[in-house]
Every structure is written in C-alpha cells, then in structure tokens.
Write an enzyme that holds these catalytic residues in place. Sequence first.
Site, PDB file in Angstrom:
ATOM      1  N   PRO A  10       0.850  -1.194   0.000  1.00 37.02           N
ATOM      2  CA  PRO A  10       0.000   0.000   0.000  1.00 37.02           C
ATOM      3  C   PRO A  10       0.880   1.237   0.000  1.00 37.02           C
ATOM      4  CG  PRO A  10       0.076  -0.961   2.205  1.00 37.02           C
ATOM      5  CD  PRO A  10       0.841  -1.888   1.303  1.00 37.02           C
ATOM      6  N   GLN A  13      -6.429  -1.592   2.998  1.00 38.43           N
ATOM      7  CA  GLN A  13      -5.699  -1.186   4.191  1.00 38.43           C
ATOM      8  C   GLN A  13      -6.450  -0.063   4.901  1.00 38.43           C
ATOM      9  OE1 GLN A  13      -1.965   1.203   4.548  1.00 38.43           O
ATOM     10  NE2 GLN A  13      -1.108  -0.676   5.437  1.00 38.43           N
ATOM     11  N   CYS A  40       2.699   3.600   9.407  1.00 42.51           N
ATOM     12  CA  CYS A  40       2.910   4.900   8.784  1.00 42.51           C
ATOM     13  C   CYS A  40       3.275   5.937   9.840  1.00 42.51           C
ATOM     14  CB  CYS A  40       1.655   5.343   8.038  1.00 42.51           C
ATOM     15  SG  CYS A  40       1.836   6.940   7.228  1.00 42.51           S
ATOM     16  N   HIS A  69       7.542  -4.102   8.016  1.00 37.84           N
ATOM     17  CA  HIS A  69       8.511  -3.215   7.377  1.00 37.84           C
ATOM     18  C   HIS A  69       9.756  -3.260   8.253  1.00 37.84           C
ATOM     19  CE1 HIS A  69       9.325   0.952   5.352  1.00 37.84           C
ATOM     20  NE2 HIS A  69      10.427   0.237   5.489  1.00 37.84           N
ATOM     21  N   ASN A 123       8.983  -6.648   4.364  1.00 35.28           N
ATOM     22  CA  ASN A 123       8.853  -5.466   3.511  1.00 35.28           C
ATOM     23  C   ASN A 123      10.010  -4.513   3.830  1.00 35.28           C
ATOM     24  OD1 ASN A 123       6.973  -2.479   3.858  1.00 35.28           O
ATOM     25  ND2 ASN A 123       7.570  -3.311   1.888  1.00 35.28           N
ATOM     26  N   GLY A 124      10.441  -3.764   2.821  1.00 32.89           N
ATOM     27  CA  GLY A 124      11.458  -2.749   3.055  1.00 32.89           C
ATOM     28  C   GLY A 124      12.739  -2.997   2.285  1.00 32.89           C
ATOM     29  N   GLY A 125      13.084  -2.092   1.376  1.00 34.53           N
ATOM     30  CA  GLY A 125      14.365  -2.160   0.682  1.00 34.53           C
ATOM     31  C   GLY A 125      14.513  -3.293  -0.297  1.00 34.53           C
ATOM     32  N   GLY A 140       7.514  -2.462  -2.541  1.00 26.19           N
ATOM     33  CA  GLY A 140       6.809  -1.194  -2.612  1.00 26.19           C
ATOM     34  C   GLY A 140       7.284  -0.331  -3.753  1.00 26.19           C
ATOM     35  N   ARG A 141       8.161   0.631  -3.436  1.00 20.43           N
ATOM     36  CA  ARG A 141       8.516   1.655  -4.410  1.00 20.43           C
ATOM     37  C   ARG A 141       9.196   1.112  -5.647  1.00 20.43           C
ATOM     38  NH1 ARG A 141       6.884   6.257  -2.212  1.00 20.43           N
ATOM     39  NH2 ARG A 141       5.709   5.446  -0.466  1.00 20.43           N
TER      40      ARG A 141
END
Length: 334
Positions: A14, A67, A97, A168, A208-210, A230-231
């Site tokens: 998300p 979410q 967040c 994350h 999640n993350g990187g 994600g990104r």
Amino acid sequence: MSSPEIDRRFCVAPMMDWSDRHCRVFWRQLTEQAVLYTEMVTTGALLHAEPARFLDYDDCEHPVALQLGGSDPSALGKCAQMAQQWGYDEVNLNCGCPSDRVQNGSFGACLMGEANTVAEGVKAMRDNCDIPVTVKHRTGIDDLDSYAFLCDFVGTVADAGCSVFIVHARKAWLSGLSPKQNREIPPLEYDKVYQLKQDFPALEIIINGGIHTTEEAKQHLNHVDGVMMGRAAYQNPAVLCSVDREFYGCTAQQPSPEQAIDAFYPYVAAQLANGTRLNHMTRHVLGLFNGQPGARQFRRHLSQNAHKPGAGLEVLKDAVNCLNKPPHLRVHSG
C-alpha cells in the site's frame, strides 16, 4: 463463510497517492497472482463520506486487500464489515505509517506503542468479518526498538486472533524524520524479521522494506513466508512481469511490458468514457519501459500531453510508438 486462502508469497505494498485503483489495474496486467493492497483509507473517511469513492475497484484486481487507518475498535469493526461486503479478499490495519497527520489521528506507527489497543481493534475487525485480518507494522518506534518489544507487540496482537504480520524491517522515528526519510534513514533489520518467523512459526510473516529485485525477494523466502515490494514495483513496474513464474510456478509465458500496456488500453478507454482524466491513469505507467530505447521519449510524451483537457487514448498509444524506433521516427510533441 470462510475466505479462500490467499497466497502472499509476493505482495505489492500500500502506497499513499500511488496504489490507487487505476494503478492496481495496471499492475494486474503485469502479474495475475501477486496480492495488491489499496492506499490506506481512514475509518473516518469510510464512515463519514461516500464509501464507494474509496472502496470501488475493478474485478480484475483480485486478490486485493483494503488497508485501514484507525484505532477505534468500533469504527475498525464497521469498516472491516464494509471491506467484506465490498468483496475485498483481506483487510489490513496500518501500524507502520509515521506521518504527522496519521499520528495526530492516533493511528499508524504510533500504535506500536499501544499493543493492547491494536489487539482490541483486531478483535473487533475479526468479530465483524470473515475475511483475513492482517497487520502491517515496523520493527519498532523511537527508543522502543528492542527485539523483545517487537515480540511483545506481535504476541499481544496474535493473541487477539491475527495470524498474518507484514513487517517493514525498519523502525520509525515519530518525530524528526519525514515519512520519506523514515523509509530510508533507519537501517534495515531483516534479521529481526527472520527471527520473528523462528520464534512464531505458526504465524505468517511477510517482509517489507528495501526490496528492489525479484532475486532479492526470493532470498528472503528462505527465512519468511512472503515478501512485499513497494517503491521498486511502482518506479520500475516491469519487475512484476516475472512474478507469476518465479514465485507462483506459472508456466504461461510472462507478459512483456508492451503486452501489458496493450492489455491496459480497454480499461483506459472505459475510464475515459466515464470522465476520468488520462493523466490520472498514465502517471502510473511512466517507469514501465525504463532502460529501453525510447523510454525517455515515452515518459516525456505522456508528461507533456496526458494532462491536457480532452487527452485521449491516442496520447498513450503515441507515447508507446516512441519505443524501439529510430530517434527521427519517434513522436515529438510541442
């Protein structure tokens, strides 16, 4: 009524202002199997505004998770019920967040300091729906960043009936860092997430993350149940083209970026007919052809033309025509 089992080996995160319904339909042309997550929607928005504005989606998006942002158990329960009524496959609670706006609403990452509140929210959500209730969180917040703190949080929320945790692998600083900085400055702590899976083997742990490539993602699967990108998936969407084959064993030929954009055309045309502006859809495809000849011209053509009043499908098709052509044959606008 039990929900079909969701295979979360690969999820797309998300992302506020990014993972809207148009973006998710586009992603679905790249992968049929990955689990897609909506932008965070606050309970207040759902309960006090027109819910269809936030909840409507295209049937092709399944499996898709909603979410939620909120902390009041009653409101979370009502919104979880709405998620099921709308046909979502999962409802996820945001405990990760770190933005000031979210903190001022007493939800997001600050909830990691209130595990009992999260547990009450999860219980209310589970009491009001039959679809899976999951939680997305950090490894810690501020100085509450020990592994023991993380275990206490997960254990408390698991006791309330949550069996899926999306972690994350960074802590969040609730003051002093922007949301963007909170995605980059706190160091990644993959080992903590791996240890969670060892210490809570009955839980489903998604990391999640990187994570930038499918190769990196596959390495994580040696330690946890699933990965969430994600990104990287947004900025370089072609990375999703191989997900069905590499993570789900699909033997069908994987789509090329060109085939994916072709498959997106009917949706774009239908949305244009409903009054949606072209740039609200094409902003999500700008990175699809990164690294290919003509990719810069593709992006430039969309950036210069898709926002114009009355811009239609031909603008997107002209942008695609910039690809794989000699420079003198590419579309030049202006």
